[in-house]
Enzyme design. Structure first.
Site, PDB file in Angstrom:
ATOM      1  N   ASN A 102     -10.051  -2.941   1.648  1.00  0.00           N
ATOM      2  CA  ASN A 102      -9.954  -3.013   0.433  1.00  0.00           C
ATOM      3  C   ASN A 102     -10.657  -2.896  -0.705  1.00  0.00           C
ATOM      4  OD1 ASN A 102      -7.183  -3.636   0.801  1.00  0.00           O
ATOM      5  ND2 ASN A 102      -7.168  -6.434   0.745  1.00  0.00           N
TER       6      ASN A 102
ATOM      7  N   HIS B 132       0.764  -1.432  -0.409  1.00  0.00           N
ATOM      8  CA  HIS B 132      -0.187   0.033   0.090  1.00  0.00           C
ATOM      9  C   HIS B 132       0.972   1.154   0.261  1.00  0.00           C
ATOM     10  CE1 HIS B 132      -3.673  -2.185   0.639  1.00  0.00           C
ATOM     11  NE2 HIS B 132      -3.017  -2.201   1.471  1.00  0.00           N
TER      12      HIS B 132
END
Ligand code: NDP
Length: 502
Positions: free
Chosen positions: A128, A55
């Site tokens: 997510n 990320h």
């Protein structure tokens, strides 16, 4: 000169000249006594903090969450206690595998993290844009991420690593099918959903418990890019989703999401067909219809990217009263790993960085000292508990309901009777349109064709197990023999691995 406009050193000392270093004579050398130059260079040398392992590339914005339905029978969470109640939030979206400068349009899941600044402390939702995940045991996580990154020798993304691991990890088939559909390349961060993926526990004021899953559904509508559009976007504007979020808010068009919850009582969960702690599975909507809870709105851009977005840190363990973890093994490991990585990346006092600090509650712990302790460090108050000097005391009223666990301590494999292919097959057969299926197969063939033929055969057998038509179309696209793929699909995982070992 206006005092507020005056350039100073970091310590507020006025600077007379920021263009010419102090030198011995007009041609140098430079003098050590130019402490302004030394300070400027030394700080510059330390501008980068460790990049997130996953990320790393992201964009963020501020906004609020508003409750639109009464859910007090399910949870006593203060920020969900009243219809109309608003809570400040900060949200960070991200890709997963790429480095900080990687393209926003890469095929990858997207992170969807929300920090709620509640009156009972900060609650982090760390989800997510996909409702499931590739693996369900945290012991596999570092290996899995290595395969999605660069090869140790070539330093290039490597289709062999990528497909070797996935084809030896059959539980990944559901997430692989979502990732290689056009949902793997969302048009922007505004046009995708956010899912908790994990099951969490909610409990109400009476101590009754529920198992829940979160779905933030985009109010902008789902929009994806085709493979060709995404590849073109990677070249044209590697930062397109970051730009889109910033510009939409700047233009007065704040994106929003509707929060829907799937909620199961413990009794319903007991007889449920699917293992609710298996992150590779969803709860079918027909069996657990979602309940609308509230609305998330992002209406304020960050003023400074580094201060607010890069330094933001979310932890699935930041749970407020009314919300608790489930036994999901992946979640249990994330409760540790996120906090650990923030300590590495930002230091032990990252909770004092304004974007991470509690805003609507007062932090009052006995943690002291450490690098970058920038508040009064507890001043002269006691730094131990128990104490009789008026330090903050635990409040037993916030005790979570007990959770019954049992079993032998061992390295247990998942043993639920449901197979790992059924839900991927449901998605392929029932949810996807003809065009979705054609794009899915094309996206897979484009990527998997870069891997060795034996890995292509092993992975295509998994597609076949999800749905024979799915497997046969991928086999044809790759130029493989469908009969060979069918034979591999009928084998046990061990036999299939042996048959494709070289
Ligand atoms: P439903 O028909 O009730 O719902 C299908 C869901 O699939 C919708 O939430 C839709 O999202 C989503 N969807 C559509 N296309 C794709 C895609 N290419 N990739 C991922 N999701 C997609 O089905 P069920 O609940 O019975 O589940 C059937 C299958 O749908 C599951 O096996 C799973 O793969 C997928 N799915 C299910 C979800 C769930 O929580 N039940 C959530 C997401 C996917 P939207 O409405 O936003 O367009």
């Amino acid at each position: 000169m206006d005092k507020d406009k005056r350039l100073t050193t970091a310590f507020g000392i006025p600077v007379d000249d920021d263009q010419n270093s102090r030198t011995a004579g007009p041609r140098g050398p430079v003098l050590m006594e130019d402490v302004h130059l030394l300070e400027k260079l030394a700080h510059f040398d330390r501008e980068r903090i460790p990049e997130r392992v996953v990320h790393a590339k992201g964009a963020g914005a501020h906004g609020y969450f508003e409750v639109t339905a009464d859910v007090t029978k399910y949870t006593c969470a203060d920020f969900l206690s009243q219809v109309g109640k608003r809570t400040e939030v900060f949200v960070r979206f991200s890709t997963v595998g790429g480095e900080k400068g990687s393209p926003d349009a890469a095929r990858d899941p997207r992170g969807f993290a929300v920090k709620f600044y509640t009156a009972e402390g900060n609650y982090d939702f760390v989800g997510n844009n996909t409702p499931v995940f590739f693996i369900r045991d945290p012991l596999k996580f570092p290996d899995f991420i290595h395969t999605q990154k660069r090869h140790p020798a070539t330093n290039l993304p490597d289709p062999d690593m990528f497909w070797d691991f996935l084809s030896l990890t059959p539980e990944s088939i559901h997430q692989v099918t979502i990732l290689f559909s056009d949902r793997g390349t969302p048009a922007t961060y505004r046009h995708m959903n956010g899912y908790s993926s994990h099951t969490f526990q909610w409990y109400n004021a009476e101590g009754q418990t529920f198992w829940v899953q979160y779905h933030f559904k985009t109010d902008q509508g789902i929009r994806n890019m085709t493979r060709e559009e995404a590849q073109a976007m990677c070249a044209k504007d590697p930062d397109h989703a970051t730009r889109d979020l910033y510009e939409a808010i700047a233009a007065g068009d704040p994106p929003s999401w509707t929060l829907e919850m799937q909620i199961l009582t413990p009794e319903q969960a007991r007889d449920f067909k699917w293992d609710i702690f298996d992150i590779t599975k969803v709860w079918p909507h027909s069996e657990v219809p979602p309940v609308t809870v509230g609305r998330l709105v992002l209406d304020r851009k960050p003023v400074n990217y580094f201060a607010e977005v890069e330094q933001s840190a979310f932890c699935p363990g930041s749970l407020v009263p009314g919300i608790a973890p489930s036994p999901d093994k992946m979640l249990q490991a994330r409760l540790f790993s996120y906090h650990d990585t923030h300590i590495h990346r930002l230091g032990p006092n990252h909770h004092l960085i304004p974007v991470n600090a509690a805003r609507n509650a007062t932090g009052a712990s006995y943690q002291r000292d450490g690098m970058m302790r920038v508040d009064d460090n507890g001043a002269g108050g006691p730094n131990y508990w128990p104490n009789s000097f008026g330090g903050p005391a635990p409040d037993a009223g916030y005790r979570r309901p007990p959770v019954k666990v049992s079993g032998q301590a061992d390295r247990h494999a998942f043993s639920h009777p449901n197979d790992d292919f059924e839900q991927a097959g449901m998605l392929y057969r029932r949810v996807m349109s003809d065009a979705d299926r054609a794009n899915l197969v094309g996206n897979i063939v484009d990527h998997l064709s870069g891997a060795q033929p034996r890995l292509q055969r092993r992975q295509t057998a998994l597609f076949y197990k999800a749905d024979p038509d799915y497997g046969i179309r991928v086999a044809r696209g790759l130029g493989l023999d469908p009969a060979d793929v069918e034979k591999l699909a009928a084998m046990s995982p061990e036999e299939r691995a042996a048959a494709t070992a070289s």
